[in-house]
Design a protein around this motif. Sequence first.
Motif, mmCIF file in Angstrom:
data_model
loop_
_atom_site.group_PDB
_atom_site.id
_atom_site.type_symbol
_atom_site.label_atom_id
_atom_site.label_comp_id
_atom_site.label_asym_id
_atom_site.label_seq_id
_atom_site.Cartn_x
_atom_site.Cartn_y
_atom_site.Cartn_z
ATOM 1 N N ASN A 51 74.214 62.152 -32.516
ATOM 2 C CA ASN A 51 72.867 61.816 -32.004
ATOM 3 C C ASN A 51 72.612 60.315 -32.313
ATOM 4 N N GLU A 104 64.832 59.168 -33.731
ATOM 5 C CA GLU A 104 63.535 59.181 -32.494
ATOM 6 C C GLU A 104 63.005 58.022 -32.081
ATOM 7 N N GLN A 105 63.559 56.712 -33.011
ATOM 8 C CA GLN A 105 63.031 55.472 -32.791
ATOM 9 C C GLN A 105 63.859 54.461 -32.092
ATOM 10 N N TRP A 139 67.816 57.518 -29.453
ATOM 11 C CA TRP A 139 67.612 58.376 -28.370
ATOM 12 C C TRP A 139 66.642 57.785 -27.601
ATOM 13 N N VAL A 140 65.824 56.525 -27.833
ATOM 14 C CA VAL A 140 64.890 56.055 -26.749
ATOM 15 C C VAL A 140 65.622 54.526 -26.419
ATOM 16 N N HIS A 141 66.741 54.092 -26.937
ATOM 17 C CA HIS A 141 67.275 52.780 -26.328
ATOM 18 C C HIS A 141 68.758 53.284 -26.057
ATOM 19 N N MET A 142 69.024 54.320 -25.355
ATOM 20 C CA MET A 142 70.454 54.825 -25.215
ATOM 21 C C MET A 142 71.341 53.594 -24.507
ATOM 22 N N ASN A 198 63.486 55.997 -39.502
ATOM 23 C CA ASN A 198 63.844 56.633 -38.377
ATOM 24 C C ASN A 198 64.521 56.291 -37.171
ATOM 25 N N LYS A 258 70.229 46.499 -33.776
ATOM 26 C CA LYS A 258 69.478 45.441 -34.489
ATOM 27 C C LYS A 258 68.027 46.192 -34.902
ATOM 28 N N LYS A 259 67.544 47.040 -34.110
ATOM 29 C CA LYS A 259 66.356 47.559 -34.531
ATOM 30 C C LYS A 259 66.556 48.413 -35.727
ATOM 31 N N GLY A 314 61.129 60.233 -28.387
ATOM 32 C CA GLY A 314 62.417 60.270 -28.791
ATOM 33 C C GLY A 314 62.806 61.507 -28.473
ATOM 34 N N GLU A 338 70.933 50.566 -24.611
ATOM 35 C CA GLU A 338 71.092 49.281 -25.318
ATOM 36 C C GLU A 338 71.423 49.218 -26.532
ATOM 37 N N ALA A 398 70.673 46.114 -29.209
ATOM 38 C CA ALA A 398 69.395 46.027 -29.549
ATOM 39 C C ALA A 398 68.994 47.261 -30.472
ATOM 40 N N ARG A 404 58.410 47.715 -33.801
ATOM 41 C CA ARG A 404 58.749 48.230 -34.927
ATOM 42 C C ARG A 404 57.507 49.020 -35.673
ATOM 43 N N ARG A 445 63.840 61.780 -25.132
ATOM 44 C CA ARG A 445 64.878 60.724 -24.512
ATOM 45 C C ARG A 445 64.183 59.937 -23.582
ATOM 46 N N ILE A 446 62.749 59.566 -23.690
ATOM 47 C CA ILE A 446 62.217 58.703 -22.946
ATOM 48 C C ILE A 446 62.426 57.165 -23.347
ATOM 49 N N GLN A 447 63.020 56.435 -22.254
ATOM 50 C CA GLN A 447 63.629 55.303 -22.793
ATOM 51 C C GLN A 447 62.382 53.892 -22.713
ATOM 52 N N TYR A 448 62.498 53.297 -23.770
ATOM 53 C CA TYR A 448 61.394 52.008 -23.742
ATOM 54 C C TYR A 448 61.941 50.790 -24.212
#
Lengths: 581, 205
Positions: free
Chosen positions: B25, B110-111, B114-117, B107, B125-126, A458, B119, B122, A469, A461-464
Amino acid sequence: MSDVAEVKGYVGNFKARIVKKARYVIEKECTSCGDCATACPVVFPDEFNVGLSSRKAIYKSFPQAVPSSYVINMNECMGRGCSKCLDACDKNCIDFHMSDEEIMEEIGSIVVATGFKPYDPREMDEYGYTRFHNVVTSLEFERLVNAGGPTQGELIRPGDRKHPQSVGFIQCVGSRSLRKGGEYCSNICCMNTIKSTLVLKEHYPDMDIKVFYIDIRAFGKGFEELYNRSRKLGVQYVRGLPGSVEELPDRSMRIAVENTSNGKIEFYDLDMLVLALGIEPSSGTRKLQEMLGLQLTPDGFYLEAHPKLLPVDAATRGVFYAGCAEGPKDIKESVTQGSAVTARAIRLMHRGEIVSEPITSEVIIERCTACGKCAEVCPYNAITVDKKMKTPAVVNTAACAGCGTCGAECIFDAIVMNHFTDDQINRQTDAMLEEDAGEKIVVFACNWCSYAGADYAGVSRIQYPPNARLIRTMCSGRVDEKFIWYAFEKGAPIVLVSGCHIGDCHYINANLWTEKRVAKVRKKMEKLGLRPERLQLEWISAAEGLRFSGIMKEMEELRTTVSQEEIRETVEILKARKQKS
Amino acid sequence: MLEKVSTSDDGSTRIGVYVCRCGLNIAQTVDCKKVAENVSDIDDVAVSKEIPYACSEPGQVEIQEDIAEHNLNRVVIASCSPRLHEPTFRNMMVEAGLNPYLFEMANLREQCSWVHMREPEAATKKSEDLVRMAISRVRLLSQLYAETLPLTKRTLVIGGGIAGIQAALDLADNGYEVVLVEKKPSIGGMMAQLDKTFPTMDCSI
């Protein structure tokens, strides 16, 4: 001359077993007169002078050594057949019968200041370190220009004892390379070389000095000034690392370098070459990491609890880092950290008591059959059970660290893991899978490594893919077989259990039980006709953000192979299985 | 300890949910308002709203005021990693007169953001799922009480180089006992082998 052999206990109340090696010289009585060494007939290379001079089997590392006492290396000593040092010692302080001593210490906090080791340049042979006498390391150079060194500070070439008229320094040896040594910047080598050029210019103003570098990192207070001084004194800085080094008949070196500031290949003849060695984690790092349940960065240095806000704390409470153990740094920074850990340790200890985290396990006495499984799996020996007398298990809450492995292994549901109870976890699964269960990946993540790895992904900023969950547990050892079955019953296509790498577990070795348990569940899945690969186990460290995101991508690929029909079938199979039992 | 649950005077569970924007953020990617609205009708949720910065002083004060006003007894904060701010919010709970363990974080930073920028839907929803999970969990949390244990005021310093020596001296000067362990015959470490040292250009020993 001691080593920490074992550390047990917990913050505030650690017990350390220290092995103090025999010196064979009574250090309090030794006056360092040196008569023993004069008498000793055995000659060995002197480690302190990195082999540039010799010492005897009885020796003192360097004149200012503390404790100020001689020591015998018994592997080198000729033994009792020869007693020349004994005869020479007026104080009678040599004792061949001395043996290693074991000391137990009770301590409240631990400072890990295990330093570094210089990069071994032998693997980078394009610079000719193993082939040419007059290619030396920066550490050998230090000894050669040191007034207390083997030449009394006179710079000579080790190959022929001639005074070099020209000296070249090659930077980043073992640093900033994807192929050899570390990928990281070793922090000290630029400034150390600049310092060395100033030392040389002071003693030999006319010496021709060249520095070959990628870029000069003179970022600290007063550093740029030293760099400018060095340039003003005529030191030539050439941007580019040499491609080859050849020895000339007069034992000087011809180096070929692409000067990247003009794009030309240039050749320089130099009497002596110095390799600016990078820094590597010290050799005992791994052992201590396992002993104290610490974490490492991919570079192999210790990982701090937070890179900005808790820079000297370990994630393990009561353990702190100072100096290069945590990463390459110079003297000033090491001293700063030495003082910083002091403040942190005192902050922890000053009250003389400690408030313990109440996340511990608890036994439901009525359900306990005194089988002893919980006591067997507890990494902290915090549970006692008298199997013969059938007395129910008792948890020593002070010793319990809260991993929850006991709760996961108890088949009688007689252990409650506070703050991470079965219900508290399964209701999260319920909430997660209530809608569109087939699109989601259930991930159990341990607080210290895999959850932290997700945080790192996070922050970086690594996208996945957004399908996973996370359910946080303190340790992967907490992940009960039931939690996994429950997720599949509720329609999960994929379940991933993740934790610290084997050997890195924050709870000593609780993840070994995770590994066994997951293997067991996968076997059962196979028997039931379920695809065992739908249950995955991955170890992800706190520093492996990239690995975490990669695994998330893999899990998502795997998820797409699970059809709605397969999920329905699984739910049916598990329902039937439940009814049977 | 197990059976104890915190309930309000009338015996009901009352949960406050705070979806933190963390400036931009989180809010840049996640529709915080929507998340707060969508979970507001879940059983036991008494308050659900977005908040600019949950961890800031005004943020904490707002939550504490809600706790008093709405008689909340459990709190979910959907913001960043609990590895960062769990201690902050536990203190906030204590100041508001609640047990610090009746609190859970989701979270979203971080979850999700920042990691599904790329989308946002989604990610939203998450986020909602994570908040629902946290609500399910917070409902069942028990009050826990920390124990006070004795402590040995002594420090083990492993390594007698400049960092270890500095730590040992500072601790000793503060009146703490120190056990310094060095594997070589002398302390001093790598620094003792150096000649001059930067930036002062003086001797190392």
